[in-house]
Design a protein around this motif. Structure first.
Motif, PDB file in Angstrom:
ATOM      1  N   GLY A  90       7.197   4.880  12.908  1.00  0.00           N
ATOM      2  CA  GLY A  90       8.150   5.605  13.937  1.00  0.00           C
ATOM      3  C   GLY A  90       9.198   6.170  13.149  1.00  0.00           C
ATOM      4  N   GLU A  91      10.506   6.182  13.834  1.00  0.00           N
ATOM      5  CA  GLU A  91      11.593   6.627  13.100  1.00  0.00           C
ATOM      6  C   GLU A  91      12.114   5.802  11.782  1.00  0.00           C
ATOM      7  N   ALA A  92      11.708   4.873  11.821  1.00  0.00           N
ATOM      8  CA  ALA A  92      12.040   4.131  10.526  1.00  0.00           C
ATOM      9  C   ALA A  92      11.411   4.423   9.321  1.00  0.00           C
ATOM     10  N   ALA A  93      10.195   5.329   9.610  1.00  0.00           N
ATOM     11  CA  ALA A  93       9.553   5.805   8.380  1.00  0.00           C
ATOM     12  C   ALA A  93       9.695   7.134   7.805  1.00  0.00           C
ATOM     13  N   PRO A  95       0.901  -1.201  -0.036  1.00  0.00           N
ATOM     14  CA  PRO A  95      -0.064   0.126   0.071  1.00  0.00           C
ATOM     15  C   PRO A  95       0.765   1.235  -0.033  1.00  0.00           C
ATOM     16  N   LEU A  96       0.345   2.206  -0.634  1.00  0.00           N
ATOM     17  CA  LEU A  96       0.989   3.602  -0.698  1.00  0.00           C
ATOM     18  C   LEU A  96       0.787   4.453   0.240  1.00  0.00           C
ATOM     19  N   GLU A  97       1.507   5.347   0.949  1.00  0.00           N
ATOM     20  CA  GLU A  97       0.992   6.310   1.968  1.00  0.00           C
ATOM     21  C   GLU A  97       1.965   7.510   1.825  1.00  0.00           C
ATOM     22  N   CYS A 130      14.975   2.309  -1.298  1.00  0.00           N
ATOM     23  CA  CYS A 130      16.167   3.054  -1.631  1.00  0.00           C
ATOM     24  C   CYS A 130      16.849   3.801  -0.702  1.00  0.00           C
ATOM     25  N   VAL A 131      16.388   3.672   0.733  1.00  0.00           N
ATOM     26  CA  VAL A 131      17.236   4.175   1.649  1.00  0.00           C
ATOM     27  C   VAL A 131      17.276   5.782   1.409  1.00  0.00           C
ATOM     28  N   GLU A 132      16.382   6.473   0.635  1.00  0.00           N
ATOM     29  CA  GLU A 132      16.561   7.749   0.555  1.00  0.00           C
ATOM     30  C   GLU A 132      15.693   8.357   1.660  1.00  0.00           C
ATOM     31  N   ASP A 133      15.849   9.523   2.251  1.00  0.00           N
ATOM     32  CA  ASP A 133      15.024  10.310   2.922  1.00  0.00           C
ATOM     33  C   ASP A 133      13.842  10.631   2.451  1.00  0.00           C
ATOM     34  N   PHE A 134      12.367  10.792   2.898  1.00  0.00           N
ATOM     35  CA  PHE A 134      11.394  11.085   2.480  1.00  0.00           C
ATOM     36  C   PHE A 134      11.187  12.341   2.590  1.00  0.00           C
ATOM     37  N   GLU A 135      10.748  13.234   1.944  1.00  0.00           N
ATOM     38  CA  GLU A 135      10.115  14.731   1.857  1.00  0.00           C
ATOM     39  C   GLU A 135       8.765  14.568   1.561  1.00  0.00           C
ATOM     40  N   SER A 136       8.078  15.771   2.138  1.00  0.00           N
ATOM     41  CA  SER A 136       6.904  16.011   2.209  1.00  0.00           C
ATOM     42  C   SER A 136       6.097  15.752   0.895  1.00  0.00           C
ATOM     43  N   ASP A 150       5.920  12.839  -0.577  1.00  0.00           N
ATOM     44  CA  ASP A 150       6.394  11.693  -1.092  1.00  0.00           C
ATOM     45  C   ASP A 150       5.254  10.524  -0.876  1.00  0.00           C
ATOM     46  N   THR A 151       5.352   9.447  -1.760  1.00  0.00           N
ATOM     47  CA  THR A 151       4.450   8.309  -1.526  1.00  0.00           C
ATOM     48  C   THR A 151       5.632   7.039  -1.397  1.00  0.00           C
TER      49      THR A 151
END
Length: 103
Positions: A85-88, A28-30, A94-100, A102-103
């Motif tokens: 949590g912190e893992a999200a 699922p996408l979030e 791809c181990v890239e940090d998410f930005e506002s 992003d799905t």
């Protein structure tokens, strides 16, 4: 991660690359939201997101029917925790940090 379990996919002990790719696409996408963004959400939306996030996350199934936190800040923290949590904060693929957004 049950979608990546070889036994659940009818396979042996490992998956072929195409099976992994297909399993990842079924997840699922979030949409990623920061704590600051969540604080701007109405409480009704936070409660709905908490229920949805708990239902999607196998480790968060405990307390699905529990009452949500009463304080808005606790509710925001509960949503963040249910979303991983912190893992999200980074993509597990791809181990890239998410930005506002992003799905």
């Amino acid at each position: 991660w049950a979608a990546l379990d070889p036994a659940a996919l009818g396979g042996g002990t490992s998956l072929a690359p195409d099976e992994v790719r297909a399993a990842v696409w079924r997840l699922p996408l979030e949409e990623y939201s920061t704590a600051e963004e969540l604080r701007a959400w109405p409480i009704k939306q936070l409660v709905a997101e908490l229920r949805l996030a708990r239902a999607r996350a196998p480790r968060s199934r405990v307390g699905l029917d529990a009452q949500p936190p009463l304080d808005k800040e606790e509710l925001v923290e509960a949503v963040l925790l249910a979303r991983g949590g912190e893992a999200a904060h980074a993509c597990a693929i791809c181990v890239e940090d998410f930005e506002s957004g992003d799905t």
